[in-house]
Design an enzyme around this catalytic site. Sequence first.
Site, short mmCIF file in Angstrom:
data_model
loop_
_atom_site.label_atom_id
_atom_site.label_comp_id
_atom_site.label_asym_id
_atom_site.label_seq_id
_atom_site.Cartn_x
_atom_site.Cartn_y
_atom_site.Cartn_z
N TYR A 158 -5.46 15.66 -8.57
CA TYR A 158 -4.55 14.93 -9.45
C TYR A 158 -3.63 15.89 -10.19
CZ TYR A 158 -3.11 11.72 -13.21
OH TYR A 158 -2.38 10.97 -14.09
N ASN A 188 5.85 5.36 -10.33
CA ASN A 188 4.76 5.42 -11.30
C ASN A 188 3.38 5.43 -10.66
OD1 ASN A 188 3.26 4.70 -13.94
ND2 ASN A 188 2.83 2.96 -12.61
N ASP A 240 0.87 -1.17 0.00
CA ASP A 240 0.00 0.00 0.00
C ASP A 240 0.92 1.22 0.00
OD1 ASP A 240 -1.70 2.09 0.41
OD2 ASP A 240 -2.58 1.31 2.28
N LYS A 272 0.42 16.28 -9.51
CA LYS A 272 1.31 15.97 -10.63
C LYS A 272 2.20 17.18 -10.95
CE LYS A 272 0.18 11.70 -11.46
NZ LYS A 272 1.11 10.61 -11.08
#
Length: 249
Positions: free
Chosen positions: A151, A91, A64, A155
């Site tokens: 997100y 990733n 996790d 990023k």
Amino acid sequence: MQISFTGRRVLVAGASRGIGRSIALAFAAAGANLSICARGAQGLSQAADELCELGATVHQSPVDLADGAAVSSWVAAAADALGGIDVLVNNASGFGRSDDEAGWRASIDVDLMAAVRASHAALPHLERSRGAIVHISSIAGIGPSVRTPPYGAIKAAMIQYTMTQAASLAARGVRVNCVAPGSIEFAGGVWDQARRNDPQLYDRMLRSVPSGRMGRPEEVASVVLFLASDLAGWVTGQTIAVDGGQMLK
């Protein structure tokens, strides 16, 4: 020109499917030995079998990645199993979409902090091997991300962290770069689901790609291999978009 990673030791986080799986397969095909992790044990085991079929020595660990101690333990176990670390690929994504506590927490814990923690744990090994780190960000981190605010923002943080890491680690022989994929389609992924469940969104996104199609995970993997290889020995602190020109529209 063929890129070789024969005898190199590569760690790929989030390698059970999609982009991460393709990255791991590309490294294995180039001769690397690997440690892979992901949350789902079944998908991870299937990916490990594929890597072994390519001749790689494979260490796998269900992890996790939101759990800091688990990330550090994975890196330590991987280094022991492989005899060191030459390349770390961060990733994994928590895919935080909603602009609420849960969405932000998912992106912060997995997309950002897992990469930070894995980098810290791997650094002593990477210094010894004069290795490389490759982060996977997204073009969502370069422009507005209205559908997925957490997100996109996290990023973007990964792109900035790439530059900071590269500047601080260059003198220690460790290169750090980043890949920002555009819309990449693979079985079970976001755009595969959208094609089936939200065709209007899928078609709108498809029209945004000048090349006329969604990208493939293998196309991202090729750029990751280049950045991790000796061919990119004088490249650090860079983010390369792999999007078929999607940001040009």
